[in-house]
Design an enzyme around this catalytic site. Structure first.
Site, mmCIF file in Angstrom:
data_model
loop_
_atom_site.group_PDB
_atom_site.id
_atom_site.type_symbol
_atom_site.label_atom_id
_atom_site.label_comp_id
_atom_site.label_asym_id
_atom_site.label_seq_id
_atom_site.Cartn_x
_atom_site.Cartn_y
_atom_site.Cartn_z
ATOM 1 N N CYS A 259 0.802 -1.232 0.000
ATOM 2 C CA CYS A 259 0.000 0.000 0.000
ATOM 3 C C CYS A 259 0.833 1.280 0.000
ATOM 4 C CB CYS A 259 -0.916 0.013 1.223
ATOM 5 S SG CYS A 259 -2.204 -1.225 1.099
HETATM 6 N N1 LIG Z 1 -2.541 -5.758 1.917
HETATM 7 C C1 LIG Z 1 -3.036 -4.714 2.535
HETATM 8 O O1 LIG Z 1 -2.707 -4.462 3.707
HETATM 9 C C2 LIG Z 1 -4.043 -3.796 1.857
HETATM 10 C C3 LIG Z 1 -4.747 -2.875 2.648
HETATM 11 C C4 LIG Z 1 -5.682 -2.040 2.055
HETATM 12 C C5 LIG Z 1 -5.880 -2.106 0.671
HETATM 13 N N2 LIG Z 1 -5.164 -2.986 -0.095
HETATM 14 C C6 LIG Z 1 -5.442 -3.010 -1.534
HETATM 15 O O2 LIG Z 1 -6.264 -4.147 -1.809
HETATM 16 C C7 LIG Z 1 -5.933 -4.694 -3.084
HETATM 17 C C8 LIG Z 1 -5.572 -6.165 -2.920
HETATM 18 O O3 LIG Z 1 -4.394 -6.263 -2.118
HETATM 19 P P1 LIG Z 1 -3.958 -7.601 -1.399
HETATM 20 O O4 LIG Z 1 -2.892 -7.216 -0.442
HETATM 21 O O5 LIG Z 1 -5.143 -8.352 -0.912
HETATM 22 O O6 LIG Z 1 -3.312 -8.389 -2.633
HETATM 23 P P2 LIG Z 1 -2.996 -9.951 -2.689
HETATM 24 O O7 LIG Z 1 -1.979 -10.122 -3.754
HETATM 25 O O8 LIG Z 1 -2.739 -10.474 -1.320
HETATM 26 O O9 LIG Z 1 -4.374 -10.594 -3.160
HETATM 27 C C9 LIG Z 1 -4.926 -10.397 -4.413
HETATM 28 C C10 LIG Z 1 -5.448 -11.742 -4.915
HETATM 29 O O10 LIG Z 1 -6.079 -11.506 -6.176
HETATM 30 C C11 LIG Z 1 -5.803 -12.624 -7.003
HETATM 31 N N3 LIG Z 1 -6.027 -12.214 -8.397
HETATM 32 C C12 LIG Z 1 -5.191 -11.542 -9.222
HETATM 33 N N4 LIG Z 1 -5.794 -11.326 -10.401
HETATM 34 C C13 LIG Z 1 -7.024 -11.871 -10.310
HETATM 35 C C14 LIG Z 1 -8.100 -11.975 -11.214
HETATM 36 N N5 LIG Z 1 -8.037 -11.444 -12.442
HETATM 37 N N6 LIG Z 1 -9.201 -12.607 -10.813
HETATM 38 C C15 LIG Z 1 -9.272 -13.161 -9.565
HETATM 39 N N7 LIG Z 1 -8.293 -13.095 -8.675
HETATM 40 C C16 LIG Z 1 -7.172 -12.448 -9.029
HETATM 41 C C17 LIG Z 1 -4.398 -13.013 -6.661
HETATM 42 O O11 LIG Z 1 -4.124 -14.364 -7.006
HETATM 43 C C18 LIG Z 1 -4.372 -12.781 -5.138
HETATM 44 O O12 LIG Z 1 -4.694 -13.944 -4.414
HETATM 45 C C19 LIG Z 1 -4.814 -3.826 -3.623
HETATM 46 O O13 LIG Z 1 -5.372 -2.842 -4.447
HETATM 47 C C20 LIG Z 1 -4.226 -3.193 -2.393
HETATM 48 O O14 LIG Z 1 -3.613 -1.948 -2.684
HETATM 49 C C21 LIG Z 1 -4.265 -3.846 0.480
#
Ligand SMILES: NC(=O)c1ccc[n+]([C@@H]2O[C@H](COP(=O)([O-])OP(=O)(O)OC[C@H]3O[C@@H](n4cnc5c(N)ncnc54)[C@H](O)[C@@H]3O)[C@@H](O)[C@H]2O)c1
Length: 418
Positions: A259
């Site tokens: 993030c």
């Molecule tokens: N990690 C954090 O602390 C956090 C906090 C707030 C917001 N975010 C935001 O949330 C979003 C997700 O982050 P995250 O940390 O969960 O990422 P992550 O990589 O842990 O999870 C994302 C998941 O999406 C899957 N994926 C990718 N492409 C896909 C598709 N086309 N269809 C279905 N699944 C798909 C991946 O395999 C993965 O398991 C990002 O935009 C991030 O900036 C993250």
């Protein structure tokens, strides 16, 4: 009530569990065969979610997971939680959003509400998500509903979780907002409605930019204090005794995670297209991005004081995750520190028993023995974890470079600070 969660990572999986715990049937979809297989077996790969919880929800039929998007077809609400990284050129990579929307388009039914949760630049939900879904011949706000709701999850935070953290939601119209609020109220205690999609998108960027800029400021203060021969931690701890008008931020080896180092650059990119230059964001990014190098230089100076060069020194880096008590190594400054030390010819080993996957340079130590610590010329505490035995580490190490102020209060000539 059936809800689809697209992307079952650090954001999607806790959200899926929050709904399922409330008796909502959750249909989770992820492109990763490995993650889906683990969930089907009742195994969690996200630190804050216990395997027993997954097992229980899967057994009760409240959490169904698949790599096939047709699993979402009967869901009234579809939340998109896919990654939004940066390209090598530091431009936003929204290909995961585009890919998931193309697949959702095939299966979405009239009346469903689509909620984008992934952090992105203002305008993405209207221009990209709406654009793709309307190509099905559906009209947003009428045939299907569209909203943006930024995820605020703070991995490993024991007090604030997805359920009790207020959730901002903005809709493309009032009907979309109402529909999204209706679904999200089942699992989220407090909802904060925004007046538009873009306002909701911007809230997240303000929150993360606020952190990036303030961390940039304190990291600059760390460098200033270093030049002045002052202890930056002492300065912050004293400044925070002021009961108003000051909020403490702490220095460190650099920013990490999916993030804070990334999201502000989404805003910076968007604003360049409007001929506006986001100077605070760019400056903070420059300062924070240079912290791993500053850390390595400081470490070289410490070794120099003992007539040792980095080349040939045995160095142990403690903690490779991007922050305390998590297993996530994405953008972790420890990786850059390890790589830079290796390039300078050091023999670098790292220890972080929380990490189960991810590419970390250097050699991994499986068990932190007294012998390994004693052999090291210096031990670097790059990420602290609550379960590390610091008495044992201090007792057995020749010298320690504490980047996190983990050993604060311990008076010892062998402990060096950032
Ligand atoms: N990690 C954090 O602390 C956090 C906090 C707030 C917001 N975010 C935001 O949330 C979003 C997700 O982050 P995250 O940390 O969960 O990422 P992550 O990589 O842990 O999870 C994302 C998941 O999406 C899957 N994926 C990718 N492409 C896909 C598709 N086309 N269809 C279905 N699944 C798909 C991946 O395999 C993965 O398991 C990002 O935009 C991030 O900036 C993250």
């Amino acid at each position: 009530m059936k809800i689809a969660i697209v992307g079952l990572g650090y954001v999607g999986l806790p959200l899926a569990c929050a709904f399922a715990e409330k008796g909502v049937e959750v249909h989770g979809v992820d492109i990763s065969d490995e993650k889906v297989a683990l969930l089907k077996k009742g195994v969690s790969y996200v630190g804050d979610i216990k395997s027993s919880e997954i097992k229980n929800l899967v057994k009760k039929g409240l959490l169904k997971v698949s790599t096939e998007f047709n699993i979402i077809k009967d869901c009234g609400c579809i939340a998109i939680c896919v990654p939004t990284p940066l390209r090598k050129t530091q431009d936003p990579d929204i290909s995961y959003i585009i890919d998931s929307c193309e697949k959702i388009k095939k299966h979405i039914k009239k009346g469903a509400v689509v909620v984008l949760e992934s952090t992105t630049y203002p305008g993405t939900t209207r221009e990209v998500v709406c654009g793709i879904l309307e190509r099905k011949g559906f009209k947003a706000g009428k045939d299907f509903y569209l909203a943006f709701s930024p995820e605020r999850i703070d991995p490993s935070n024991k007090k604030w979780n997805v359920k009790n953290t207020p959730k901002v939601i903005g809709g493309i119209n009032k009907a979309s907002l109402d529909k999204a609020v209706f679904y999200y109220s089942r699992a989220i205690e407090h909802i904060v409605p925004a007046t538009s999609l873009e306002a909701a998108e911007m809230v997240k960027l303000l929150e993360n930019t606020f952190r990036a800029v303030n961390i940039g400021l304190i990291n600059e203060m760390a460098q200033i204090s270093d030049r002045l021969g002052l202890d930056v931690w002492e300065i912050v701890n004293m400044a925070k005794t002021k009961p108003y008008g000051f909020m403490p931020f702490y220095p460190g080896p650099g920013l990490g995670g999916h993030c804070i180092p990334i999201d502000p650059l989404y805003l910076s990119w968007k604003m360049k297209s409007l001929n506006f230059y986001t100077r605070f964001i760019d400056l903070a990014s420059e300062i924070n991005g240079a912290m791993p190098h500053f850390t390595v230089m400081k470490l070289a100076m410490i070794l120099n004081g003992f007539s040792k060069s980095v080349k040939g020194s045995k160095i142990i880096v403690l903690g490779a995750a991007y922050k305390k008590d998590v297993s996530d190594t994405r953008e972790s400054p420890s990786l850059e520190i390890i790589s830079e030390l290796e390039k300078l010819g050091a023999d670098v080993k790292w220890y972080d028993d929380l990490i189960t996957y991810g590419d970390v340079p250097g050699k991994r130590i499986k068990k932190l023995s007294a012998g390994a610590l004693k052999k090291a010329d210096i031990v670097v505490i790059s990420t602290d974890h609550s379960h590390f035995d610091y008495d044992f580490i201090v007792r057995n190490s020749k010298r320690i470079f504490d980047l996190r102020n983990t050993l604060s209060g311990r008076k010892s000539k062998k402990i060096f600070k950032l």
